[in-house]
Design a protein around this motif. Sequence first.
Motif, PDB file in Angstrom:
ATOM      1  N   ILE A   1       8.472  -1.578 -11.868  1.00  0.00           N
ATOM      2  CA  ILE A   1       7.738  -0.302 -11.830  1.00  0.00           C
ATOM      3  C   ILE A   1       8.680   0.914 -11.848  1.00  0.00           C
ATOM      4  O   ILE A   1       8.475   1.817 -12.663  1.00  0.00           O
ATOM      5  CB  ILE A   1       6.772  -0.272 -10.624  1.00  0.00           C
ATOM      6  N   PRO A   2       9.723   0.961 -10.994  1.00  0.00           N
ATOM      7  CA  PRO A   2      10.619   2.129 -11.112  1.00  0.00           C
ATOM      8  C   PRO A   2      11.222   2.236 -12.515  1.00  0.00           C
ATOM      9  O   PRO A   2      11.352   3.342 -13.038  1.00  0.00           O
ATOM     10  CB  PRO A   2      11.703   1.864 -10.071  1.00  0.00           C
ATOM     11  N   ILE A   3      11.531   1.095 -13.114  1.00  0.00           N
ATOM     12  CA  ILE A   3      12.100   1.140 -14.461  1.00  0.00           C
ATOM     13  C   ILE A   3      11.096   1.740 -15.438  1.00  0.00           C
ATOM     14  O   ILE A   3      11.440   2.583 -16.278  1.00  0.00           O
ATOM     15  CB  ILE A   3      12.535  -0.277 -14.878  1.00  0.00           C
TER      16      ILE A   3
ATOM     17  N   PHE B   1       0.789  -1.227   0.000  1.00  0.00           N
ATOM     18  CA  PHE B   1       0.000   0.000   0.000  1.00  0.00           C
ATOM     19  C   PHE B   1       0.823   1.279   0.000  1.00  0.00           C
ATOM     20  O   PHE B   1       0.253   2.358  -0.102  1.00  0.00           O
ATOM     21  CB  PHE B   1      -0.985  -0.015   1.173  1.00  0.00           C
ATOM     22  N   LEU B   2       2.143   1.159   0.098  1.00  0.00           N
ATOM     23  CA  LEU B   2       2.943   2.383   0.016  1.00  0.00           C
ATOM     24  C   LEU B   2       2.730   3.117  -1.313  1.00  0.00           C
ATOM     25  O   LEU B   2       2.537   4.334  -1.324  1.00  0.00           O
ATOM     26  CB  LEU B   2       4.421   2.051   0.233  1.00  0.00           C
ATOM     27  N   PRO B   3       2.729   2.412  -2.451  1.00  0.00           N
ATOM     28  CA  PRO B   3       2.500   3.135  -3.710  1.00  0.00           C
ATOM     29  C   PRO B   3       1.138   3.821  -3.748  1.00  0.00           C
ATOM     30  O   PRO B   3       0.990   4.856  -4.391  1.00  0.00           O
ATOM     31  CB  PRO B   3       2.576   2.036  -4.775  1.00  0.00           C
ATOM     32  N   LEU B   4       0.160   3.262  -3.034  1.00  0.00           N
ATOM     33  CA  LEU B   4      -1.164   3.891  -3.014  1.00  0.00           C
ATOM     34  C   LEU B   4      -1.069   5.271  -2.378  1.00  0.00           C
ATOM     35  O   LEU B   4      -1.690   6.233  -2.838  1.00  0.00           O
ATOM     36  CB  LEU B   4      -2.137   3.013  -2.233  1.00  0.00           C
ATOM     37  N   LEU B   5      -0.249   5.345  -1.343  1.00  0.00           N
ATOM     38  CA  LEU B   5      -0.026   6.636  -0.688  1.00  0.00           C
ATOM     39  C   LEU B   5       0.548   7.623  -1.691  1.00  0.00           C
ATOM     40  O   LEU B   5       0.092   8.765  -1.806  1.00  0.00           O
ATOM     41  CB  LEU B   5       0.924   6.434   0.487  1.00  0.00           C
ATOM     42  N   GLY B   6       1.548   7.146  -2.439  1.00  0.00           N
ATOM     43  CA  GLY B   6       2.146   8.002  -3.461  1.00  0.00           C
ATOM     44  C   GLY B   6       1.111   8.457  -4.468  1.00  0.00           C
ATOM     45  O   GLY B   6       1.055   9.635  -4.852  1.00  0.00           O
TER      46      GLY B   6
ATOM     47  N   THR C   1       8.472   6.921  -4.408  1.00  0.00           N
ATOM     48  CA  THR C   1       7.669   5.872  -3.750  1.00  0.00           C
ATOM     49  C   THR C   1       7.991   4.514  -4.327  1.00  0.00           C
ATOM     50  O   THR C   1       8.141   3.543  -3.594  1.00  0.00           O
ATOM     51  CB  THR C   1       6.145   6.114  -3.890  1.00  0.00           C
ATOM     52  N   SER C   2       8.115   4.438  -5.655  1.00  0.00           N
ATOM     53  CA  SER C   2       8.363   3.112  -6.214  1.00  0.00           C
ATOM     54  C   SER C   2       9.754   2.624  -5.824  1.00  0.00           C
ATOM     55  O   SER C   2       9.956   1.431  -5.615  1.00  0.00           O
ATOM     56  CB  SER C   2       8.174   3.127  -7.725  1.00  0.00           C
ATOM     57  N   SER C   3      10.711   3.545  -5.705  1.00  0.00           N
ATOM     58  CA  SER C   3      12.054   3.091  -5.299  1.00  0.00           C
ATOM     59  C   SER C   3      12.052   2.597  -3.861  1.00  0.00           C
ATOM     60  O   SER C   3      12.655   1.571  -3.547  1.00  0.00           O
ATOM     61  CB  SER C   3      13.067   4.217  -5.427  1.00  0.00           C
ATOM     62  N   ILE C   4      11.354   3.345  -3.000  1.00  0.00           N
ATOM     63  CA  ILE C   4      11.306   2.898  -1.601  1.00  0.00           C
ATOM     64  C   ILE C   4      10.613   1.536  -1.518  1.00  0.00           C
ATOM     65  O   ILE C   4      11.044   0.645  -0.785  1.00  0.00           O
ATOM     66  CB  ILE C   4      10.580   3.939  -0.723  1.00  0.00           C
ATOM     67  N   THR C   5       9.557   1.385  -2.310  1.00  0.00           N
ATOM     68  CA  THR C   5       8.868   0.094  -2.313  1.00  0.00           C
ATOM     69  C   THR C   5       9.816  -1.005  -2.750  1.00  0.00           C
ATOM     70  O   THR C   5       9.824  -2.102  -2.184  1.00  0.00           O
ATOM     71  CB  THR C   5       7.669   0.146  -3.277  1.00  0.00           C
TER      72      THR C   5
ATOM     73  N   LYS D   1       1.070  14.167 -21.931  1.00  0.00           N
ATOM     74  CA  LYS D   1      -0.172  14.737 -21.400  1.00  0.00           C
ATOM     75  C   LYS D   1      -0.599  14.007 -20.139  1.00  0.00           C
ATOM     76  O   LYS D   1      -0.302  12.830 -19.958  1.00  0.00           O
ATOM     77  CB  LYS D   1      -1.273  14.680 -22.463  1.00  0.00           C
ATOM     78  N   GLN D   2      -1.271  14.727 -19.313  1.00  0.00           N
ATOM     79  CA  GLN D   2      -1.847  14.191 -18.068  1.00  0.00           C
ATOM     80  C   GLN D   2      -0.836  13.343 -17.284  1.00  0.00           C
ATOM     81  O   GLN D   2      -1.129  12.225 -16.884  1.00  0.00           O
ATOM     82  CB  GLN D   2      -3.113  13.392 -18.373  1.00  0.00           C
ATOM     83  N   ILE D   3       0.330  13.940 -17.062  1.00  0.00           N
ATOM     84  CA  ILE D   3       1.400  13.184 -16.403  1.00  0.00           C
ATOM     85  C   ILE D   3       1.023  12.731 -14.986  1.00  0.00           C
ATOM     86  O   ILE D   3       1.275  11.584 -14.626  1.00  0.00           O
ATOM     87  CB  ILE D   3       2.696  14.015 -16.406  1.00  0.00           C
ATOM     88  N   PRO D   4       0.412  13.611 -14.157  1.00  0.00           N
ATOM     89  CA  PRO D   4       0.103  13.136 -12.798  1.00  0.00           C
ATOM     90  C   PRO D   4      -0.792  11.896 -12.801  1.00  0.00           C
ATOM     91  O   PRO D   4      -0.553  10.955 -12.049  1.00  0.00           O
ATOM     92  CB  PRO D   4      -0.630  14.328 -12.167  1.00  0.00           C
ATOM     93  N   LEU D   5      -1.798  11.900 -13.699  1.00  0.00           N
ATOM     94  CA  LEU D   5      -2.686  10.737 -13.754  1.00  0.00           C
ATOM     95  C   LEU D   5      -1.905   9.495 -14.158  1.00  0.00           C
ATOM     96  O   LEU D   5      -2.081   8.408 -13.588  1.00  0.00           O
ATOM     97  CB  LEU D   5      -3.809  11.022 -14.754  1.00  0.00           C
ATOM     98  N   TYR D   6      -1.023   9.652 -15.138  1.00  0.00           N
ATOM     99  CA  TYR D   6      -0.218   8.522 -15.623  1.00  0.00           C
ATOM    100  C   TYR D   6       0.597   7.922 -14.488  1.00  0.00           C
ATOM    101  O   TYR D   6       0.588   6.711 -14.251  1.00  0.00           O
ATOM    102  CB  TYR D   6       0.686   9.034 -16.737  1.00  0.00           C
ATOM    103  N   MET D   7       1.293   8.799 -13.777  1.00  0.00           N
ATOM    104  CA  MET D   7       2.160   8.313 -12.705  1.00  0.00           C
ATOM    105  C   MET D   7       1.336   7.635 -11.608  1.00  0.00           C
ATOM    106  O   MET D   7       1.709   6.577 -11.101  1.00  0.00           O
ATOM    107  CB  MET D   7       2.944   9.486 -12.101  1.00  0.00           C
ATOM    108  N   SER D   8       0.214   8.235 -11.272  1.00  0.00           N
ATOM    109  CA  SER D   8      -0.552   7.618 -10.187  1.00  0.00           C
ATOM    110  C   SER D   8      -1.159   6.291 -10.636  1.00  0.00           C
ATOM    111  O   SER D   8      -1.262   5.364  -9.842  1.00  0.00           O
ATOM    112  CB  SER D   8      -1.629   8.562  -9.670  1.00  0.00           C
ATOM    113  N   LEU D   9      -1.506   6.189 -11.917  1.00  0.00           N
ATOM    114  CA  LEU D   9      -2.038   4.904 -12.376  1.00  0.00           C
ATOM    115  C   LEU D   9      -0.985   3.808 -12.280  1.00  0.00           C
ATOM    116  O   LEU D   9      -1.285   2.673 -11.918  1.00  0.00           O
ATOM    117  CB  LEU D   9      -2.550   5.021 -13.812  1.00  0.00           C
ATOM    118  N   PHE D  10       0.270   4.172 -12.601  1.00  0.00           N
ATOM    119  CA  PHE D  10       1.312   3.146 -12.477  1.00  0.00           C
ATOM    120  C   PHE D  10       1.505   2.726 -11.024  1.00  0.00           C
ATOM    121  O   PHE D  10       1.719   1.543 -10.735  1.00  0.00           O
ATOM    122  CB  PHE D  10       2.627   3.640 -13.083  1.00  0.00           C
ATOM    123  N   LEU D  11       1.418   3.694 -10.123  1.00  0.00           N
ATOM    124  CA  LEU D  11       1.569   3.324  -8.716  1.00  0.00           C
ATOM    125  C   LEU D  11       0.406   2.448  -8.264  1.00  0.00           C
ATOM    126  O   LEU D  11       0.591   1.470  -7.534  1.00  0.00           O
ATOM    127  CB  LEU D  11       1.667   4.583  -7.858  1.00  0.00           C
TER     128      LEU D  11
END
Lengths: 508, 473
Positions: free
Chosen positions: A100-102, A13-18, A43-47, A113-123
């Motif tokens: 995931i970090p890779i 659940f750490l990535p969910l926080l991210g 977040t993904s690196s810490i995970t 486009k829509q970078i924040p959404l992209y990143m959060s979807l990967f997390l």
Amino acid sequence: MISHLPILSFITFLPLLGAFIILLTCSDDEQGGKNSKMVALWTSSITFVLSIILLLNFNSNVNGFQFVEKSEWIPISNISYHMGVDGISLPFVVLSTFLIPICIISSLNNIKKQIPLYMSLFLILEVLMVGTFCAMDLLVFYIFFEAVLIPMFLIIGIWGGPRRVYSAFKFFLYTLLGSVLMLIAIFYIYSKTGTTEITKITKFSFSHDVQFWLWLAFFASFSVKLPMWPVHTWLPDAHVEAPTAGSVILAGVLLKMGGYGFLRFSIPIFPDASIYFAPFIFVISIVAIIYTSLVALVQEDMKKMIAYSSVAHMGFVTIGAFSFTKEGLSGAVFQMVSHGLISGALFLCVGIVYDRLHTREISAYGGVSDVMPRFALFFMFMMLASVGLPGTSGFVGELLVLIGIWKANPVVAIFTATGLILGAIYMLWLYRRVMFGKAIKEEILSLNKMNFREISIFVPIAILVLFLGVYAVPLLEITKLSISNIYEITEFHKNQSTISQIAQVKIF
Amino acid sequence: MELFGISGEIFLAIAGMATLLSSVFLNKDSSYRITLRLCNLSFLITIILIFFSHSHSGSLFNGSFIYDDLARFAKILILIGTMLTLIIGYKSQKLDNFNRPEYPVLILFSVLGMLLMASSNDLIGFYMSLELQSLPLYVIAAINRDNIKSSEAGLKYFILGALSSGLLLYGMSLVYGAVGDTSFSSISMASSDGMSNLMLIGLVFMLSGLAFKISLVPFHMWTPDVYEGAPTPVTAFFAIVPKLAAITILLRFTFTAFDNAISSWQQIIIILSLLSMILGSFAAIMQFNIKRLMAYSSIAHMGYALVGLSSGILEGISSVLIYMVIYMIMNLGAFIIILSMRRDNQSVEEISDLKGISQTHPFIAFSFVILMFSMAGIPPLAGFFGKWLVFASAVNAGLIPLAIVGVLTSVVGAFYYLRIIKIMYFENNEVKLDVVDNKSSMIILGIMIISTILFGLFLNWFLEVTMGISSSI
């Protein structure tokens, strides 16, 4: 000491926080995009670091699940939030957190486009993948397994290529159709056993004809996910249209959920049905290996070709798993991990040239090795690993599977081995057409060399592929006990019920 | 003191008359606003009264009015649903200029009928309360009387509603003829040693009449037209509240009056639910108007809810109740978004109007995505848990083929929910939608989204409550 901390829940659940931080704080502009990339990367690196700690603390001499967490969720229905890892799930947890970090690094520059959404979807995707592999409760597993469709559908649909809508729909509906049947089977199991705990269900023995139907329901889900011939057709479409990082996750982890499902559920819970259906699995896996290899041979699109090769490689996994030998079973796990790394890397390779030339047509290339020598080296290494060159992880996985199936059924082994030859043919041919020849085209000559960011995502994968190829013991050691558990279950059932008995099951 | 059990309804009736009177004396500009607030206040007080008066069960008026946990649960749900639909429709009513004070008052009387219906334990009481809830609904379907579509919707609804009432009444007369009494307990007793043919025919007629109200296939024809024709706030109300009441009476009817004849009604319910799931899912694919789409989607959802009922077991009752809660949450959220879709001060209803909304209004688009995935039944959202409970109870009762057809139609359903997401996120568009983001609606939307996402965490509580209800029936 670490086993008392809920480390699995942390990792899950750490990535969910991210993702929450990104969705709530980052706006859809330049600064927001930058911030979201940093949050996602951190977040993904810490995970990943946490999952390495998990790996180091895992005791491969303990039989059964470790780091078990259990807390009540729906006590009235006897369903609990139950997590744990054993030798089969641990490699996939680490594979997910590694890729995931890779993926995030690889999409730092090419998502516009829509970078924040992209990143959060990967997390979110990472949460769901890790959860799928850690779940020890059937329903919790299903929730994670199915929820993966949401972020993946959006990733393909929003950032994909020109035919993204068609591919996203096909991916979603195909996979959903498979898994709802499994859901019904889960209800049935629950109504019979009164529990959804995987460890308890494994001990429960279902009658033969019940096993028959339940096995088919689970098969519907896992065979689509894996994918097996003839339900593989969503995969090439999804791969071609998905953005690079999406393809990496799709090939690297999502396909493995199907194979994991066979090993975790189908074989231990329905051993008699698995033995009964093994010849069927062999046949369609051989068809998959030979047919999709031939199809790969004629592809014009690089991604499509690698996608078809994935189907062929997954055929090895099912053959290994259903050979019911120790070698075959551990080969299946090994092959999945190694294919996760290799195919991920191959899609990254395609991504690198695609970012520069914006085409995946093989004929648009030629002579790239003159211009991008380092890239040619990496591509060659991954290509040879995919073919199964000794010294790479691909070789170990395929060899183990072949040894296993040779013990179980030599005829199947011979057919399976043709996959190796065909694989070499299409891969080498691809490499020749893209890399060799004289670089005459204007666009090719103006290609930029790989930058530091691109090299930095290949090096870790290459090291791992080489390491596992030369020294496979650590991974085999981790999986050893869990594999032998499955093996013993199938041996026991092979001896107890002869196949003729179950063959009398009336289908209608 | 004996009447304390019905105090909520008595209060609401008096409050309704008082508001109706007061609205006449208010000046024209503020009367709608004030009446609406008064109605909401009365609903709130009624919730409190019902919460306390129904805390232990009992019956009144010679057993024709029953107050128990089921009634309490359903009534509180109905009242909350009504309050929320009134609040979310407020702004759009004002903008579209049909902010007449009659509207909240009519809704209030209809709700009074629903509350009585949830408590009725007698054929006469059942029929009277059903009519009390239906008549105001016919009027508010046509409340935008200058609009030809709205008038058509009202008329259509009235004619078909009258037909269904006729069917219901005819069925009741047959049952009365066979039993000789109108109370549910006598019907139950009379059917304890087998159903006579007369009763069976009566049962079929009554179920058909009820199926009209819940809009189950093949009695669904009015639904798309009425949903499309009625003003959107009214549609939101139609989609949510009357269904809660009708499902409640269906539960009570099947599990108290015909509890000894489960095998008789089970087949009918199974067929109704199969047809609704199939038609609801396939017909929605062809729709381009979002309100018609919601109509077919609600038909399909009612089909799913009935899967739980058709299991004929206690888990089934609890699964239907939870399904209705989830249905209410998802539909409220969806209608808030539909209500806020406007362009050039006109409300728009085409699905394609949503194009590109993800760029201009990310929160609304994101909420719609969550709701659509939830309606499609994808975990971990609320809709999944609803489907899980109803299908699990069907499997528990051995109705595996029904469950299989159900999940397969839910895959078909996923297609049209995904299409909305596609239009919002995968396509870019220059035409911009003005979104009226009215603060209170957005807060409610936020709450609905959070409860859709986190529903799984509260599932145990809901299960405990509804299992208590189902075992007390």
